[in-house]
Scaffold this active site. Sequence first.
Site, PDB file in Angstrom:
ATOM      1  N   ALA A  20      50.958 -44.609  37.999  1.00  9.09           N
ATOM      2  CA  ALA A  20      52.305 -44.898  37.499  1.00  9.09           C
ATOM      3  C   ALA A  20      52.346 -46.055  36.508  1.00  9.09           C
ATOM      4  CB  ALA A  20      53.234 -45.202  38.677  1.00  9.09           C
ATOM      5  N   HIS A 115      49.066 -34.147  40.706  1.00  8.41           N
ATOM      6  CA  HIS A 115      50.379 -33.980  41.335  1.00  8.41           C
ATOM      7  C   HIS A 115      51.281 -33.035  40.546  1.00  8.41           C
ATOM      8  CE1 HIS A 115      49.687 -38.057  43.531  1.00  8.41           C
ATOM      9  NE2 HIS A 115      49.128 -37.051  44.161  1.00  8.41           N
ATOM     10  N   ASN A 224      44.726 -53.008  36.778  1.00  4.10           N
ATOM     11  CA  ASN A 224      46.018 -52.896  37.461  1.00  4.10           C
ATOM     12  C   ASN A 224      46.660 -54.279  37.511  1.00  4.10           C
ATOM     13  OD1 ASN A 224      47.856 -51.091  38.772  1.00  4.10           O
ATOM     14  ND2 ASN A 224      47.399 -52.091  40.712  1.00  4.10           N
TER      15      ASN A 224
END
Length: 254
Positions: A20, A115, A224
């Site tokens: 995301a 997904h 990240n």
Amino acid sequence: MTELAALLTAARRVVAFTGAGVSTESGVPDFRSPGGVWTRYDPRDFTFGKYVSDPDVRRRAWAMRREFWANDPQPNAAHRALVDLEQAGRMLGVVTQNIDGLHQAAGSKRVVEIHGTSREVMCIGEAPRLGTPDGCGWAGPTRWAFEAIDSGVEVPSCPGCGGIVKSATISFGQNLVPEVIGAATSMVAASDLLVAIGSSLQVYPAAGLPELAAAKGIPVIIVNDEPTPLDYLAEAVIRGRAGDVLPPAVEAAI
Ligand SMILES: [Zn+2]
């Protein structure tokens, strides 16, 4: 040269594993984004089972999707850097947890969407059970569903068989597609560098991909903005936003 740039320079079969954090810079709401669509909708209300059994859940799910995509998110610098790396002949491809299609919109050719994709809708049949779609095979662009909604249809149904239409994404309570997971696993196993970008690496089987790479001796880099449970197995951990970290490293490497 940064550690990331040095590893990218040496690699010839890079796989990027994206989450995301790669899309938030495009304005795609993350579950954690304050004030976003997720403060008004709870994704756990839209499990596969509830979607199948409750027309009101379907009505709210379509309204949520319509709102989710209202701002027409566009690819950002991180997506474009991965296109540059692929075009330089240095990537096997992208494995993504994201459903927004922004890697393909940027120009990436080899993308495995574990997904699913919110760019398409599909028939899942009248009463699919056990988290598995059971439709007539009809599929179409999400634009088709949005046009129906905008013309006053609250819950579009399959033009082929009248069955339930659903976004071609993997919902909570819905089974992953084994062939897709197999393709992601094969791509990672064949790589010589795995760069995990913008993923909290907390959801399996996605989090299993860096573990697979590390077990095979393939170096893993984690980019990240927050610590992840898999930082310990990474060759390098880079704290930062994908759009800031990736472009200069790719530019230096190709
Ligand atoms: Zn159908």
